[in-house]
Motif scaffolding. Structure first.
Motif, PDB file in Angstrom:
ATOM      1  N   SER A   4       0.829  -1.209   0.000  1.00 19.57           N
ATOM      2  CA  SER A   4       0.000   0.000   0.000  1.00 19.57           C
ATOM      3  C   SER A   4       0.862   1.257   0.000  1.00 19.57           C
ATOM      4  O   SER A   4       0.547   2.233  -0.694  1.00 19.57           O
ATOM      5  N   GLN A   5       1.943   1.234   0.742  1.00 24.79           N
ATOM      6  CA  GLN A   5       2.844   2.385   0.780  1.00 24.79           C
ATOM      7  C   GLN A   5       3.522   2.582  -0.580  1.00 24.79           C
ATOM      8  O   GLN A   5       3.707   3.719  -1.023  1.00 24.79           O
ATOM      9  N   SER A   6       3.871   1.485  -1.246  1.00 25.57           N
ATOM     10  CA  SER A   6       4.483   1.584  -2.573  1.00 25.57           C
ATOM     11  C   SER A   6       3.499   2.158  -3.584  1.00 25.57           C
ATOM     12  O   SER A   6       3.861   3.004  -4.402  1.00 25.57           O
ATOM     13  N   LEU A   7       2.266   1.690  -3.541  1.00 27.76           N
ATOM     14  CA  LEU A   7       1.251   2.211  -4.453  1.00 27.76           C
ATOM     15  C   LEU A   7       0.947   3.682  -4.184  1.00 27.76           C
ATOM     16  O   LEU A   7       0.739   4.461  -5.115  1.00 27.76           O
ATOM     17  N   LYS A   8       0.956   4.058  -2.928  1.00 26.81           N
ATOM     18  CA  LYS A   8       0.731   5.456  -2.556  1.00 26.81           C
ATOM     19  C   LYS A   8       1.864   6.338  -3.093  1.00 26.81           C
ATOM     20  O   LYS A   8       1.621   7.425  -3.640  1.00 26.81           O
ATOM     21  N   ALA A   9       3.100   5.890  -2.965  1.00 21.78           N
ATOM     22  CA  ALA A   9       4.242   6.647  -3.478  1.00 21.78           C
ATOM     23  C   ALA A   9       4.202   6.724  -5.003  1.00 21.78           C
ATOM     24  O   ALA A   9       4.511   7.772  -5.584  1.00 21.78           O
ATOM     25  N   PHE A  10       3.799   5.635  -5.655  1.00 24.05           N
ATOM     26  CA  PHE A  10       3.696   5.634  -7.110  1.00 24.05           C
ATOM     27  C   PHE A  10       2.634   6.624  -7.575  1.00 24.05           C
ATOM     28  O   PHE A  10       2.849   7.390  -8.524  1.00 24.05           O
ATOM     29  N   THR A  11       1.488   6.643  -6.909  1.00 25.43           N
ATOM     30  CA  THR A  11       0.411   7.573  -7.259  1.00 25.43           C
ATOM     31  C   THR A  11       0.846   9.019  -7.058  1.00 25.43           C
ATOM     32  O   THR A  11       0.560   9.886  -7.893  1.00 25.43           O
ATOM     33  N   ALA A  12       1.557   9.281  -5.976  1.00 21.90           N
ATOM     34  CA  ALA A  12       2.036  10.642  -5.718  1.00 21.90           C
ATOM     35  C   ALA A  12       3.059  11.067  -6.773  1.00 21.90           C
ATOM     36  O   ALA A  12       3.065  12.227  -7.213  1.00 21.90           O
ATOM     37  N   ALA A  13       3.908  10.152  -7.191  1.00 21.33           N
ATOM     38  CA  ALA A  13       4.912  10.486  -8.203  1.00 21.33           C
ATOM     39  C   ALA A  13       4.261  10.737  -9.554  1.00 21.33           C
ATOM     40  O   ALA A  13       4.658  11.653 -10.284  1.00 21.33           O
ATOM     41  N   LYS A  14       3.259   9.957  -9.906  1.00 18.95           N
ATOM     42  CA  LYS A  14       2.569  10.146 -11.188  1.00 18.95           C
ATOM     43  C   LYS A  14       1.731  11.426 -11.177  1.00 18.95           C
ATOM     44  O   LYS A  14       1.613  12.086 -12.195  1.00 18.95           O
ATOM     45  N   ALA A  15       1.147  11.767 -10.048  1.00 21.15           N
ATOM     46  CA  ALA A  15       0.318  12.972  -9.961  1.00 21.15           C
ATOM     47  C   ALA A  15       1.178  14.235 -10.010  1.00 21.15           C
ATOM     48  O   ALA A  15       0.708  15.290 -10.436  1.00 21.15           O
ATOM     49  N   GLY A  16       2.410  14.148  -9.615  1.00 22.50           N
ATOM     50  CA  GLY A  16       3.296  15.311  -9.593  1.00 22.50           C
ATOM     51  C   GLY A  16       3.842  15.683 -10.948  1.00 22.50           C
ATOM     52  O   GLY A  16       4.255  16.820 -11.179  1.00 22.50           O
ATOM     53  N   LYS A  17       3.856  14.764 -11.890  1.00 25.33           N
ATOM     54  CA  LYS A  17       4.388  15.043 -13.225  1.00 25.33           C
ATOM     55  C   LYS A  17       3.278  15.630 -14.102  1.00 25.33           C
ATOM     56  O   LYS A  17       2.153  15.155 -14.088  1.00 25.33           O
ATOM     57  N   PRO A  18       3.614  16.655 -14.872  1.00 22.03           N
ATOM     58  CA  PRO A  18       2.591  17.201 -15.791  1.00 22.03           C
ATOM     59  C   PRO A  18       2.335  16.225 -16.930  1.00 22.03           C
ATOM     60  O   PRO A  18       3.194  15.427 -17.300  1.00 22.03           O
ATOM     61  N   ARG A  19       1.136  16.290 -17.453  1.00 22.94           N
ATOM     62  CA  ARG A  19       0.765  15.418 -18.555  1.00 22.94           C
ATOM     63  C   ARG A  19       1.543  15.800 -19.813  1.00 22.94           C
ATOM     64  O   ARG A  19       1.657  16.972 -20.148  1.00 22.94           O
ATOM     65  N   ARG A  20       2.021  14.850 -20.491  1.00 22.75           N
ATOM     66  CA  ARG A  20       2.839  15.074 -21.675  1.00 22.75           C
ATOM     67  C   ARG A  20       1.926  15.262 -22.905  1.00 22.75           C
ATOM     68  O   ARG A  20       1.050  14.431 -23.164  1.00 22.75           O
ATOM     69  N   VAL A  21       2.169  16.293 -23.619  1.00 23.25           N
ATOM     70  CA  VAL A  21       1.367  16.580 -24.794  1.00 23.25           C
ATOM     71  C   VAL A  21       1.945  15.836 -25.986  1.00 23.25           C
ATOM     72  O   VAL A  21       3.140  15.894 -26.255  1.00 23.25           O
ATOM     73  N   VAL A  22       1.071  15.208 -26.722  1.00 25.05           N
ATOM     74  CA  VAL A  22       1.488  14.459 -27.896  1.00 25.05           C
ATOM     75  C   VAL A  22       1.216  15.309 -29.123  1.00 25.05           C
ATOM     76  O   VAL A  22       0.119  15.806 -29.325  1.00 25.05           O
TER      77      VAL A  22
END
Length: 154
Positions: free
Chosen positions: A134-152
């Motif tokens: 659960s802690q790993s998934l929480k850290a992964f979610t926080a890391a993904k939410a912190g990055k801006p969405r990449r424009v294609v």
């Protein structure tokens, strides 16, 4: 090797110490009272379950179950072997002095309380979101939410 064996031996010794205290209380305080002896025995097994639950809860927060469960199981088995093979000598008896039925019932009770204790500790850690996954998934979610969405671009 020593770093892995010492914690197992310490936990097995602590589980055996619970048995030693229970046997000494039974021997000196309630020598002829069977009801009190059974209650103390169940209390001892419950204490062993609580100790294993708390250890499982703490270890579940730090690593995956595949890393800590074998050592916790080894400590529980070591404590059980000490309890059923060495413990009766503290009470002035020997392992089969009360019969084979009593010997095997101690194995079943110890095993049952140990398994339920370990599962209970792990389930509480999981339920509270404190386990390693659960802690790993929480850290992964926080890391993904912190990055801006990449424009294609097309």
């Amino acid at each position: 090797m020593k770093q892995r064996v010492v914690p197992i031996a310490v936990l097995a010794g602590a589980l055996f110490a619970v048995n030693v205290v229970a046997r000494l209380i039974t021997r000196f305080g309630f020598d002829g009272d069977d009801t009190a002896q059974y209650r103390i025995t169940i209390g001892m097994f419950a204490t062993i379950g609580v100790i294993l639950a708390s250890v499982a809860y703490v270890r579940a927060q730090k690593s995956l179950p595949s890393e800590w469960l074998p050592s916790l199981a080894a400590a529980a088995i070591g404590g059980m072997l000490l309890t059923i093979l060495v413990g009766p000598f503290l009470s002035g008896g020997y392992p089969f002095s009360a019969g084979a039925g009593n010997f095997f019932s101690q194995i079943w009770l110890y095993g049952g309380f140990a398994i339920v204790g370990i599962l209970f500790g792990y389930w509480i850690a999981t339920m509270l979101g404190r386990d390693y996954r659960s802690q790993s998934l929480k850290a992964f979610t926080a890391a993904k939410a912190g990055k801006p969405r990449r424009v294609v671009r097309r």
